[in-house]
Design an enzyme around this catalytic site. Structure first.
Site, mmCIF file in Angstrom:
data_model
loop_
_atom_site.group_PDB
_atom_site.id
_atom_site.type_symbol
_atom_site.label_atom_id
_atom_site.label_comp_id
_atom_site.label_asym_id
_atom_site.label_seq_id
_atom_site.Cartn_x
_atom_site.Cartn_y
_atom_site.Cartn_z
ATOM 1 N N ALA A 105 46.606 15.169 83.155
ATOM 2 C CA ALA A 105 45.565 16.071 83.656
ATOM 3 C C ALA A 105 45.976 16.566 85.050
ATOM 4 O O ALA A 105 46.820 15.950 85.712
ATOM 5 C CB ALA A 105 44.219 15.372 83.721
ATOM 6 N N PHE A 106 45.367 17.666 85.479
ATOM 7 C CA PHE A 106 45.811 18.299 86.729
ATOM 8 C C PHE A 106 45.639 17.390 87.947
ATOM 9 O O PHE A 106 46.293 17.571 88.970
ATOM 10 C CB PHE A 106 45.063 19.618 86.955
ATOM 11 N N LYS A 107 44.771 16.400 87.825
ATOM 12 C CA LYS A 107 44.467 15.568 88.992
ATOM 13 C C LYS A 107 45.659 14.712 89.421
ATOM 14 O O LYS A 107 45.669 14.180 90.524
ATOM 15 C CB LYS A 107 43.243 14.713 88.715
ATOM 16 N N ASP A 108 46.664 14.608 88.561
ATOM 17 C CA ASP A 108 47.883 13.891 88.948
ATOM 18 C C ASP A 108 48.487 14.491 90.216
ATOM 19 O O ASP A 108 49.024 13.764 91.051
ATOM 20 C CB ASP A 108 48.935 13.961 87.823
ATOM 21 N N ALA A 111 46.330 13.455 93.298
ATOM 22 C CA ALA A 111 46.282 11.996 93.454
ATOM 23 C C ALA A 111 47.636 11.452 93.903
ATOM 24 O O ALA A 111 47.710 10.579 94.770
ATOM 25 C CB ALA A 111 45.855 11.342 92.150
#
Ligand SMILES: *Cc1c(COP(=O)(O)O)cnc(C)c1O
Length: 438
Positions: A105-108, A111
């Protein structure tokens, strides 16, 4: 560069302090004091740079004064070990695939950047930093995996019981080590409230160093600007943007992703129009249409990472555009889709183009389909891999049609470990305090 609070009731702080604190002490969100603009010539040759090189140029604009250049380069290049390719879906609609990182997911992106930046700032310090993160599904996994085994950091993932998919849950409840999963008997908004309360609790802050890894943290949300620039470069490279206006649609929940895009635009990236695509949690849609912002409890949908009733980055957007509804609603068009509409879109796109959207990306696709005119090219952010929502997606397009990527299959093998809590602050607080006495 200094960071001010959107509430403007507390002195400006350094980048280091903004990253470690997460939320400003007056409960506002940190904003960089300046947004540097690129020289227009940068965009004439941007297509000659790689994703990592572009990201480094963007990162220098925000963090260049506070981190030695070689260190910043290392952080950026290390964060972006995976690509975010642009893929053609129809004649004028392209997908920016943000799901090629470790948790799909894009949150990688945010994060991983934040974990590395925090690690740099903590340096030799021995004190443990506790990262609190509320998740509606994908943030928890990205943050937990981004921070896994990073020394000096303990991560608490708060997630709403029964409201995240099995695969999502496995990505943060099976890791162990410095990751603790807290299963909250409530909604995502309850989780987010618990985290905010912890930051405002005097006793906790006296005894523990707490920080947030939600998109309220500047180190998480600003790096998300990287891939907007890269998408532009990759489209330009292929001559797709020639004599065309560029429209970008962002499936939105807490608005961190779209806010990063708006920052990119303020830095000079030629985006003609933004679209915020919502599911049935439509407070932003409503605000854009009417000027009235009425936060409310979130409702459950099949695009669960957007089930947010009080988007935390909304204040950043207001601050960016001087609280002018007129400016905000010109910059951003709103669209919203019910669960039954989302299912129809996933199916239609799959049948007509053979492209499989996840339920979030589907909202982005359809908003472009509705909005685009002849002289425009649209890009939607495909925010997660469809296999993260296998049950939902296979119900729409048929059993066995969504192969499980090996990265996800690995997580599913682990054993679930979580602490069940109710949504009262006291229980959560005791749980955090226990970690000091052990
Ligand atoms: C987090 C998330 C969103 C919403 O992003 P915001 O930055 O909170 O607006 C959309 N889609 C997916 C798959 C997500 O994980």
């Amino acid at each position: 560069m200094n960071y001010y609070s959107t509430n403007k009731n507390t002195p400006e702080v350094s980048l280091k302090e903004a990253v470690i604190k997460g939320l400003a002490s007056d409960n506002g969100l940190f904003m960089p004091e300046r947004i540097e603009k690129f020289d227009p010539s940068f965009f004439e040759t941007i297509q000659n740079l790689t994703f990592q090189e572009i990201a480094f140029e963007v990162a220098k604009m925000f963090f260049g004064e506070d981190i030695p250049e070689s260190k910043l380069k290392e952080i950026v290049f290390d964060t972006l070990e995976f690509d975010c390719p642009v893929v053609k879906v129809t004649g004028s609609i392209y997908s920016l695939e943000l799901f090629h990182g470790p948790t799909l997911a894009f949150k990688d992106v945010g994060a991983r950047f934040m974990a590395r930046l925090l690690n740099y700032f903590l340096g030799e310090k021995k004190e443990q930093v506790n990262v609190l993160v509320a998740t509606s599904g994908d943030t928890g996994s990205a943050v937990a995996n981004g921070f896994l085994a990073v020394e000096g950091i303990h991560v608490y993932v708060l997630y709403p019981k029964g409201k995240v998919s099995k695969i999502q849950e496995s990505q943060f409840t099976t890791l162990g080590q410095n990751i603790t999963a807290l299963e909250i008997d409530g909604t995502f908004d309850d989780c987010q409230r618990l985290v905010k309360s912890a930051f405002l609790d005097a006793e906790l802050n006296e005894k523990l160093v707490l920080t947030s890894a939600n998109s309220i943290n500047v180190a998480r949300f600003l790096p998300q600007a990287f891939y907007y620039f890269n998408a532009y470069a990759r489209l330009k490279e292929q001559g797709i943007l020639e004599n065309k206006e560029f429209v970008v649609s962002v499936p939105s929940g807490n608005l961190g992703n779209i806010t990063a895009g708006l920052f990119a635009s303020e830095m000079g990236l030629p985006i003609k129009q933004f679209i915020a695509a919502n599911n049935s949690n439509d407070v932003v849609f409503e605000y854009l249409e009417t000027g009235n912002y009425i936060p409310r409890e979130s409702v459950e949908t099949i695009a669960n990472a957007m089930d947010v009733g009080e988007p935390s980055n909304f204040v950043r957007i207001l601050d960016l555009y001087n609280h002018s509804h007129k400016t905000v609603s010109e910059k951003i068009k709103g669209y919203r889709y019910s669960d039954s509409e989302i299912k129809k879109i996933v199916k239609k796109v799959y049948i007509e183009t053979n492209y499989l959207c996840d339920p979030h990306g589907a909202c982005g696709f359809e908003s472009l389909n509705e909005f685009l005119s002849e002289n425009q090219v649209g890009l939607f952010l495909e925010t997660a891999h469809p296999a993260k929502f296998t049950e939902t997606v296979e119900e729409i397009i048929g059993k066995g049609k969504v192969p499980l990527p090996s990265k996800l299959a690995e997580f599913m093998k682990g054993e679930k470990n979580s602490i069940l809590l109710n949504k009262d602050f006291q229980g959560f607080k005791e749980c955090l305090l226990e970690s000091v006495t052990i």
